[in-house]
Design a protein around this motif. Structure first.
Motif, PDB file in Angstrom:
ATOM      1  N   PRO A 115     -11.622  -2.912 -16.085  1.00  0.00           N
ATOM      2  CA  PRO A 115     -12.967  -2.968 -16.662  1.00  0.00           C
ATOM      3  C   PRO A 115     -14.068  -2.532 -15.692  1.00  0.00           C
ATOM      4  N   SER A 116     -13.718  -2.356 -14.424  1.00  0.00           N
ATOM      5  CA  SER A 116     -14.735  -2.026 -13.422  1.00  0.00           C
ATOM      6  C   SER A 116     -14.950  -0.515 -13.322  1.00  0.00           C
ATOM      7  N   HIS A 117     -16.199  -0.137 -13.130  1.00  0.00           N
ATOM      8  CA  HIS A 117     -16.519   1.279 -12.915  1.00  0.00           C
ATOM      9  C   HIS A 117     -16.871   1.542 -11.457  1.00  0.00           C
ATOM     10  N   THR A 118     -16.638   0.530 -10.607  1.00  0.00           N
ATOM     11  CA  THR A 118     -16.910   0.704  -9.171  1.00  0.00           C
ATOM     12  C   THR A 118     -15.725   0.306  -8.295  1.00  0.00           C
ATOM     13  N   GLU A 119     -14.746  -0.441  -8.864  1.00  0.00           N
ATOM     14  CA  GLU A 119     -13.610  -0.922  -8.074  1.00  0.00           C
ATOM     15  C   GLU A 119     -12.292  -0.475  -8.715  1.00  0.00           C
ATOM     16  N   THR A 120     -11.318  -0.136  -7.878  1.00  0.00           N
ATOM     17  CA  THR A 120      -9.980   0.161  -8.387  1.00  0.00           C
ATOM     18  C   THR A 120      -9.217  -1.148  -8.601  1.00  0.00           C
ATOM     19  N   ALA A 121      -8.060  -1.064  -9.229  1.00  0.00           N
ATOM     20  CA  ALA A 121      -7.201  -2.238  -9.429  1.00  0.00           C
ATOM     21  C   ALA A 121      -5.753  -1.824  -9.202  1.00  0.00           C
ATOM     22  N   VAL A 122      -4.941  -2.789  -8.777  1.00  0.00           N
ATOM     23  CA  VAL A 122      -3.515  -2.544  -8.538  1.00  0.00           C
ATOM     24  C   VAL A 122      -2.743  -3.715  -9.134  1.00  0.00           C
ATOM     25  N   SER A 123      -1.649  -3.414  -9.851  1.00  0.00           N
ATOM     26  CA  SER A 123      -0.849  -4.485 -10.466  1.00  0.00           C
ATOM     27  C   SER A 123       0.638  -4.227 -10.242  1.00  0.00           C
ATOM     28  N   LEU A 124       1.390  -5.323 -10.220  1.00  0.00           N
ATOM     29  CA  LEU A 124       2.843  -5.283 -10.039  1.00  0.00           C
ATOM     30  C   LEU A 124       3.485  -5.623 -11.378  1.00  0.00           C
ATOM     31  N   HIS A 125       4.341  -4.737 -11.902  1.00  0.00           N
ATOM     32  CA  HIS A 125       4.944  -4.920 -13.219  1.00  0.00           C
ATOM     33  C   HIS A 125       6.460  -4.988 -13.115  1.00  0.00           C
ATOM     34  N   PHE A 147       6.360  -8.465 -17.285  1.00  0.00           N
ATOM     35  CA  PHE A 147       5.563  -9.346 -16.430  1.00  0.00           C
ATOM     36  C   PHE A 147       4.560  -8.475 -15.677  1.00  0.00           C
ATOM     37  N   MET A 148       3.332  -8.934 -15.567  1.00  0.00           N
ATOM     38  CA  MET A 148       2.274  -8.148 -14.933  1.00  0.00           C
ATOM     39  C   MET A 148       1.470  -9.053 -13.997  1.00  0.00           C
ATOM     40  N   LYS A 149       1.542  -8.753 -12.709  1.00  0.00           N
ATOM     41  CA  LYS A 149       0.822  -9.552 -11.703  1.00  0.00           C
ATOM     42  C   LYS A 149      -0.278  -8.696 -11.078  1.00  0.00           C
ATOM     43  N   ILE A 150      -1.445  -9.268 -10.923  1.00  0.00           N
ATOM     44  CA  ILE A 150      -2.561  -8.535 -10.334  1.00  0.00           C
ATOM     45  C   ILE A 150      -2.489  -8.629  -8.811  1.00  0.00           C
ATOM     46  N   THR A 196       0.820  -1.223   0.000  1.00  0.00           N
ATOM     47  CA  THR A 196       0.000   0.000   0.000  1.00  0.00           C
ATOM     48  C   THR A 196       0.851   1.270   0.000  1.00  0.00           C
ATOM     49  N   LYS A 197       2.010   1.229   0.658  1.00  0.00           N
ATOM     50  CA  LYS A 197       2.858   2.441   0.730  1.00  0.00           C
ATOM     51  C   LYS A 197       3.335   2.896  -0.647  1.00  0.00           C
ATOM     52  N   TYR A 198       3.331   1.984  -1.632  1.00  0.00           N
ATOM     53  CA  TYR A 198       3.754   2.343  -2.993  1.00  0.00           C
ATOM     54  C   TYR A 198       2.566   2.702  -3.890  1.00  0.00           C
ATOM     55  N   ALA A 199       1.365   2.378  -3.451  1.00  0.00           N
ATOM     56  CA  ALA A 199       0.181   2.465  -4.323  1.00  0.00           C
ATOM     57  C   ALA A 199      -0.442   3.859  -4.250  1.00  0.00           C
ATOM     58  N   GLN A 200      -0.023   4.729  -5.159  1.00  0.00           N
ATOM     59  CA  GLN A 200      -0.541   6.095  -5.190  1.00  0.00           C
ATOM     60  C   GLN A 200      -1.417   6.267  -6.432  1.00  0.00           C
ATOM     61  N   PHE A 201      -2.654   6.680  -6.192  1.00  0.00           N
ATOM     62  CA  PHE A 201      -3.647   6.821  -7.259  1.00  0.00           C
ATOM     63  C   PHE A 201      -3.752   8.266  -7.730  1.00  0.00           C
ATOM     64  N   MET A 241       7.581  -2.100 -10.551  1.00  0.00           N
ATOM     65  CA  MET A 241       6.705  -0.980 -10.206  1.00  0.00           C
ATOM     66  C   MET A 241       5.280  -1.441  -9.948  1.00  0.00           C
ATOM     67  N   ILE A 242       4.570  -0.615  -9.206  1.00  0.00           N
ATOM     68  CA  ILE A 242       3.164  -0.865  -8.935  1.00  0.00           C
ATOM     69  C   ILE A 242       2.346   0.144  -9.730  1.00  0.00           C
ATOM     70  N   LEU A 243       1.400  -0.368 -10.510  1.00  0.00           N
ATOM     71  CA  LEU A 243       0.505   0.487 -11.286  1.00  0.00           C
ATOM     72  C   LEU A 243      -0.857   0.516 -10.620  1.00  0.00           C
ATOM     73  N   CYS A 244      -1.402   1.715 -10.479  1.00  0.00           N
ATOM     74  CA  CYS A 244      -2.698   1.899  -9.813  1.00  0.00           C
ATOM     75  C   CYS A 244      -3.715   2.397 -10.826  1.00  0.00           C
ATOM     76  N   TRP A 245      -4.813   1.660 -10.923  1.00  0.00           N
ATOM     77  CA  TRP A 245      -5.833   1.904 -11.937  1.00  0.00           C
ATOM     78  C   TRP A 245      -7.129   2.318 -11.255  1.00  0.00           C
ATOM     79  N   GLY A 246      -7.541   3.569 -11.481  1.00  0.00           N
ATOM     80  CA  GLY A 246      -8.846   3.999 -11.004  1.00  0.00           C
ATOM     81  C   GLY A 246      -9.938   3.322 -11.813  1.00  0.00           C
ATOM     82  N   GLU A 247     -11.174   3.531 -11.413  1.00  0.00           N
ATOM     83  CA  GLU A 247     -12.310   2.921 -12.100  1.00  0.00           C
ATOM     84  C   GLU A 247     -12.311   3.332 -13.578  1.00  0.00           C
ATOM     85  N   GLY A 248     -12.251   2.332 -14.468  1.00  0.00           N
ATOM     86  CA  GLY A 248     -12.315   2.602 -15.905  1.00  0.00           C
ATOM     87  C   GLY A 248     -11.021   3.092 -16.534  1.00  0.00           C
ATOM     88  N   HIS A 249      -9.953   3.233 -15.773  1.00  0.00           N
ATOM     89  CA  HIS A 249      -8.688   3.710 -16.343  1.00  0.00           C
ATOM     90  C   HIS A 249      -8.059   2.637 -17.236  1.00  0.00           C
TER      91      HIS A 249
END
Length: 204
Positions: A149-159, A97-100, A51-56, A76-84
């Motif tokens: 793909p979500s318009h109600t939930e965020t997503a975070v991935s490790l690349h 490599f991309m891990k959810i 979480t300390k790396y996850a900036q939206f 790196m950690i990628l932070c995806w807002g709803e629909g981003h």
């Protein structure tokens, strides 16, 4: 009779342990794609560790640097807002490599556009990646777009990108035309990057 060489099975219990193992796996000159993918998948996402790396950002997804991998890779950690989502982009001859870590991400693969043809880019496949799954792509596989793909939930991935790169190409889906884009970090090691240095036209 020679015994077949055993491949060590790595299991990362924590994000810190995962980073240590990745440093070992990338200590040589060759990348064992299956091994890296397996070890990234073996890490069970724990928000307390990342979480300390996850900036939206409210308007677009963000790239947050976690580790420089002795210049062999960027983690790196990628932070995806709803629909981003990202543009359709390449990986300039790097392994990706991309891990959810949280939520779901939709990956759409595209064929490379032909050199002379202008027109709609050809979609190869699409899939939804779920928490703890790890995907791999390189330019030999094709181009991709990643989106939440979500318009109600965020997503975070490790690349993980190896070797690291600072520019790539974004593609127009309708024409196949490409443009070079500079990659930037929204934050590094948990610290927000100064605004002037973090603005770019496209963060892939």
């Amino acid at each position: 009779m020679d015994q077949p060489m055993q491949t060590e099975v790595w299991k990362a219990q924590t994000l810190e342990e995962l980073i240590e193992i990745l440093h070992q796996l990338f200590s040589g000159d060759k990348v064992n794609v299956a091994e890296v993918q397996n070890v990234m998948e073996s890490y069970d996402s724990n928000p307390e560790e990342w979480t300390k790396y996850a900036q939206f950002d409210q308007f677009r997804y963000t790239r947050n640097l976690v580790d420089k991998g002795n210049d062999k890779f960027n983690l790196m950690i990628l932070c995806w807002g709803e629909g981003h989502g990202s543009s359709i982009h390449d990986h300039v001859d790097s392994h990706c490599f991309m891990k959810i870590l949280q939520g779901n991400l939709k990956e759409t693969l595209f064929e490379w556009p032909g050199k002379k043809e202008v027109g709609e880019m050809v979609k190869k496949s699409e899939r939804v990646l779920r928490e703890n799954q790890c995907a791999y792509i390189a330019d030999s596989i094709g181009l991709h777009r990643v989106e939440n793909p979500s318009h109600t939930e965020t997503a975070v991935s490790l690349h993980l990108y190896s070797p690291p790169f600072e520019t790539c190409h974004a593609f127009d889906q309708r024409t196949g035309h490409k443009q070079k884009v500079k990659m930037t970090f929204y934050s590094q090691f948990g610290e927000r990057t100064p605004y002037a240095a973090s603005v770019s036209r496209e963060n892939n």
